[in-house]
Design an enzyme around this catalytic site. Structure first.
Site, PDB file in Angstrom:
ATOM      1  N   GLY A  83       7.755   3.151  -0.182  1.00 50.30           N
ATOM      2  CA  GLY A  83       7.266   2.547   1.048  1.00 50.30           C
ATOM      3  C   GLY A  83       5.858   2.027   0.833  1.00 50.30           C
ATOM      4  O   GLY A  83       5.617   0.831   0.630  1.00 50.30           O
ATOM      5  N   ARG A  84       4.917   2.962   0.801  1.00 51.55           N
ATOM      6  CA  ARG A  84       3.500   2.621   0.709  1.00 51.55           C
ATOM      7  C   ARG A  84       3.168   1.692  -0.461  1.00 51.55           C
ATOM      8  O   ARG A  84       2.442   0.717  -0.308  1.00 51.55           O
ATOM      9  CB  ARG A  84       2.701   3.915   0.565  1.00 51.55           C
ATOM     10  N   CYS A  95     -10.910   6.058  24.222  1.00 52.66           N
ATOM     11  CA  CYS A  95     -11.684   7.202  24.725  1.00 52.66           C
ATOM     12  C   CYS A  95     -11.340   8.482  23.964  1.00 52.66           C
ATOM     13  O   CYS A  95     -10.800   9.437  24.526  1.00 52.66           O
ATOM     14  CB  CYS A  95     -11.400   7.371  26.214  1.00 52.66           C
ATOM     15  N   TYR A 117       2.138   2.156   7.086  1.00 54.27           N
ATOM     16  CA  TYR A 117       1.829   3.115   8.147  1.00 54.27           C
ATOM     17  C   TYR A 117       0.687   2.617   9.029  1.00 54.27           C
ATOM     18  O   TYR A 117      -0.144   3.383   9.492  1.00 54.27           O
ATOM     19  CB  TYR A 117       1.549   4.509   7.539  1.00 54.27           C
TER      20      TYR A 117
HETATM   21  C1  LIG Z   1       8.378   8.289   4.184  1.00 55.10           C
HETATM   22  C2  LIG Z   1       9.503   8.420   3.236  1.00 55.10           C
HETATM   23  C3  LIG Z   1       9.567   7.598   2.097  1.00 55.10           C
HETATM   24  C4  LIG Z   1       8.493   6.617   1.733  1.00 55.10           C
HETATM   25  O1  LIG Z   1       7.359   7.275   1.289  1.00 55.10           O
HETATM   26  P1  LIG Z   1       6.126   6.443   0.651  1.00 55.10           P
HETATM   27  O2  LIG Z   1       5.137   7.492   0.348  1.00 55.10           O
HETATM   28  O3  LIG Z   1       5.657   5.493   1.666  1.00 55.10           O
HETATM   29  O4  LIG Z   1       6.631   5.775  -0.579  1.00 55.10           O
HETATM   30  C5  LIG Z   1      10.688   7.700   1.303  1.00 55.10           C
HETATM   31  N1  LIG Z   1      11.683   8.580   1.578  1.00 55.10           N
HETATM   32  C6  LIG Z   1      11.631   9.411   2.649  1.00 55.10           C
HETATM   33  C7  LIG Z   1      12.750  10.343   2.894  1.00 55.10           C
HETATM   34  C8  LIG Z   1      10.542   9.354   3.504  1.00 55.10           C
HETATM   35  O5  LIG Z   1      10.488  10.175   4.550  1.00 55.10           O
END
Ligand SMILES: *Cc1c(COP(=O)(O)O)cnc(C)c1O
Length: 419
Positions: free
Chosen positions: A276-277, A343, A372
């Site tokens: 993801g990241r 706030c 995120y």
């Molecule tokens: C959040 C998540 C990912 C992605 O994680 P990253 O650190 O953004 O690469 C992959 N698999 C599962 C099951 C997740 O919960």
């Protein structure tokens, strides 16, 4: 590596000036670079070119359908954690056969939706969930492919909120029990087909050793399962590879690839990844405008029009995001806090940071906000969510319009007075 750079003291996303986008779209706004997204995907793909693999981008990191579509077009699948993410993925053009479904609390209607869609597999996180999927599949007269998310009890050495592979974490099933569940399912849960083993130990990992430790344990599980007659075709490694926000020395995907390939040699599986990241983090920025500055006796404050509802990471994890002036300044830096209008004292983007001497009306780019960022945004303080923009070369497209005040009260109702 990303494509946000200065040209003649002006900050650009690929070939488009950020100032121009801010003028046309307003602030705060998220800006994503398409070229950076595709480059990140290609680097990850390249790292595994010698072995069978499938990259299932983790939708929750950035769920905009234009972002999803970019990875889908590049050949990727998706990792989802809800029915809503499945809906988005399909809307973005995902191939159901490349969708994996993770998460500790899948609802019945969500399982049904995924079964009807015909996804590649469920990553199951509890014995009760396994039985629930079997029951629902039976009712729908379908077979459900599954992997169990094993909890390898490995410390990912990251922020405790994003560490997921320790026994004290809510995720996955511990090794011994996981093996028992596979065998139980094989003998008793006739609507289920075991096809893989899954493991995701946490996020923003900047060392390779926890991945290798987890793989070693997962490999043992796969060998044990095969000796018990359970077929395992897929090894899902999850996501978690970290990025550089400040000065972290995050491993390049090629190094990660080498470590993973070495640790899985001879295992005869298709590797699945859920990054993801690392795909989106550095491909996005949040652009904010300075509203006011003020000097206290102890601190300088720069008050901007973006806030923790737009980007929660600093308040949630104390995360660092680099901050750049959209028009470079030559004057001496100052030390200040960058804060939003909300706030809450937790509403900040930087604390005691050396920064260009921002003035009211200046634009700033909050870097590494692609992961995120928008996906965690909210309407707190009744703030409409920011616009999202995608850059492709010298063109930009608004891929999500800024929310309006009308959007804020959508679906709300005042009960009628009844006598
Ligand atoms: C959040 C998540 C990912 C992605 O994680 P990253 O650190 O953004 O690469 C992959 N698999 C599962 C099951 C997740 O919960």
């Amino acid at each position: 590596m990303h494509f946000f750079t200065y040209k003649n003291n002006k900050f650009y996303a690929e070939a488009v000036s950020i100032e121009k986008i801010a003028k046309e779209v307003g602030t705060p706004c998220y800006i994503y670079s398409h070229k950076t997204l595709t480059r990140h995907y290609a680097a990850f793909d390249e790292a595994f070119k010698d072995v069978p693999h499938l990259i299932c981008y983790s939708v929750k990191a950035n769920s905009n359908i234009a972002v999803l579509n970019t990875f889908i077009k590049a050949g990727g699948g998706v990792d989802i954690v809800s029915g809503g993410e499945l809906f988005r993925a399909l809307k973005a053009g995902a191939n159901p056969k490349k969708i994996v479904y993770s998460g500790v609390g899948k609802r019945e209607d969500e399982i049904e939706y995924a079964l009807k869609t015909g996804i590649l597999m469920f990553n199951v996180e509890s014995p009760e969930e396994l039985r629930a999927i079997n029951k629902i599949a039976g009712r729908l007269k379908k077979k459900a492919n599954f992997a169990i998310r094993v909890n390898p009890n490995v410390d990912p050495k990251t922020h405790p909120y994003i560490s997921t592979g320790l026994k004290k974490n809510k995720f996955g099933i511990e090794t011994e029990q996981a093996i028992q569940e596979y065998v139980y399912a094989k003998n008793n849960l006739k609507n289920l087909i075991p096809i893989g083993v899954d493991c995701h130990i946490g996020s923003q990992l900047t060392q390779l050793s926890p991945f290798v430790d987890a793989l070693r344990k997962t490999k043992e599980i796969i060998l044990t399962l095969r000796s018990e007659g359970v077929e395992v075709k897929y090894l899902d490694m999850g996501g978690g590879l970290g990025i550089t926000y400040e000065n972290e020395d995050a491993p390049h995907p090629s190094k990660y690839g080498k470590a993973v390939i070495d640790a899985t040699r001879g295992l005869d599986v298709t590797l699945i990844f859920e990054p993801g990241r690392v795909m989106v983090g550095n491909a996005g920025i949040l652009v904010a405008k300075v509203l006011y500055t003020k000097q206290g006796t102890e601190k300088n404050f720069i008050i901007v029009d973006a806030a923790m509802n737009d980007l929660a990471r600093p308040s949630l994890y104390g995360s660092y995001h680099a901050i750049k002036a959209v028009t470079k300044k030559s004057a001496k830096e100052i030390v200040a806090d960058v804060v939003g209008p909300i706030c809450e004292s937790g509403d900040f983007f930087a604390k005691d940071r050396e920064l260009p001497p921002f003035k009211s009306g200046d634009l700033m780019a909050i870097m590494s906000a692609g992961a995120y960022g928008f996906s965690m945004s909210s309407n707190y303080n009744s703030r409409p969510r920011a616009a999202e923009v995608m850059i492709k070369g010298n063109k930009f497209t608004i891929i999500r319009e800024r929310e309006s005040y009308k959007d804020l009260t959508k679906g709300e109702k005042i009960p009628k007075d009844r006598q």
